[in-house]
Enzyme design. Sequence first.
Site, PDB file in Angstrom:
ATOM      1  N   GLY A 214       0.835  -1.209   0.000  1.00  0.00           N
ATOM      2  CA  GLY A 214       0.000   0.000   0.000  1.00  0.00           C
ATOM      3  C   GLY A 214       0.857   1.241   0.000  1.00  0.00           C
ATOM      4  N   ASN A 215       0.220   2.387   0.225  1.00  0.00           N
ATOM      5  CA  ASN A 215       0.973   3.637   0.309  1.00  0.00           C
ATOM      6  C   ASN A 215       0.349   4.536   1.374  1.00  0.00           C
ATOM      7  OD1 ASN A 215      -1.014   5.512  -1.026  1.00  0.00           O
ATOM      8  ND2 ASN A 215      -0.726   4.049  -2.703  1.00  0.00           N
ATOM      9  N   ARG A 216       0.967   5.665   1.603  1.00  0.00           N
ATOM     10  CA  ARG A 216       0.584   6.506   2.751  1.00  0.00           C
ATOM     11  C   ARG A 216      -0.600   7.429   2.475  1.00  0.00           C
ATOM     12  NH1 ARG A 216       4.527   6.151   6.579  1.00  0.00           N
ATOM     13  NH2 ARG A 216       6.591   5.564   5.832  1.00  0.00           N
TER      14      ARG A 216
END
Length: 407
Positions: A214-216
């Site tokens: 995932g990412n932030r």
Amino acid sequence: MSNLRGKRLVLGVCGSIAAYKAVDLASQLTHAHAQVDVIMTAAAQRFVSALTFQAVTGRPVYKELWQSGDTGQLPSHIAHIGLAESADLLVIAPITAHTLAKLAQGMADDLLTVSALAAACPLLLAPAMDGNMFDHPATQANIQTLQSRGAHLVQPESGPLASGLSGTGRLPETAILLGHIRRVLGLDGELAGQKLVVTAGGTREALDPVRYLGNRSSGKQGYAIAQAALDAGARVVLISSAQHLPAPVGAQLVRVESAESMRRAVLEHVDGAAALVMAAAVADYRPRQVAQKKIKKAAAALRLDLTRTDDILLAVKAQRQASGYPVIVVGFAAESENLLENASGKLQSKSLDLLVANDITAPDAGFAVDNNRVVVLDADGGLQRIELSSKASIGASIVQRVGSLLA
Ligand code: CTP
């Protein structure tokens, strides 16, 4: 920054235990720079004091049909005509079964019902009562009558009631009431009748049944754009991979997880859309294989075999060439170097009308926080810098730019 700013709202409060929640509503509306004039029924005054509303709104509170004296600089010396005449919205929260019945019959025996009858503005009703009272055919028929005349309804929630029983009749929390108020105020906004598709959040690419890449991205900027579009009257489809954000009231929420599921949802929903705002942080790579069973810890190192995801905006570009939709496409670029150069490259390669670029290395703006600082590039080479401001305010600016392009 919302469509509440500068609006004149009349808040009717009836005699339900939920009247105390109307205090928070009045307070938050006032903080959002709306002018709030409260009308209390006699029964409401048994639950909450007029002084409480006066304190949070900084305005006189209206209780009596025959009241004289200070009318709060209303355009008429007759309070009920002045209250009704100049309001942008009359919201009655909570409204009891009794007042619903009076409004349905057109009765006018106190200041609130007189004002409702004299009002030329939209009417928003938020019922709160015992579950059996709400379910009663008489109450339901009264609600239907009022809706058929154009009144807007906030559906009460189900759950434990003050009586100790459970049922449908709880006044929703303030955030939901505010969302309904914004939705109704937006109905004749500059994007009224237009469909806007907004994507938000970071996608999640499954590795195995437990883990993902995932990412932030929190999704906050995309949700703020969706809310700003609702404020402007748009019909909003919010395609979201964000996890913990409440959807803006009135948006059609389409939950997705991976880049591929977001791609499919976007291509389906942009049909007939005036604009697509692609605020989501879409993964560029996904695991080539998703393990069917949880990957067990074994070797000292684990290599992941990743493959490229499809670029959604490139797929939209092809679909737009064939169908003409979406009319306007807005992309985002999160960059850690060469901001303007990378951003204008994306604007061109993806055939965007607007590109919103932000520098993700800035500690005070961007991912997960409530503020942002962006540069908006357009297809004609124009450049607009928006200095550090709330994501809500940046959302409103982006929606305004979209509105100008559509006009
Ligand atoms: N985007 C997309 N599909 C992808 C990846 C990104 O539609 N598979 C969209 C994003 O939603 C954003 C824009 O493309 O509106 C730019 O995304 P960004 O990640 O900044 O750029 P990329 O094109 O992925 O290039 P890079 O990651 O190399 O900077």
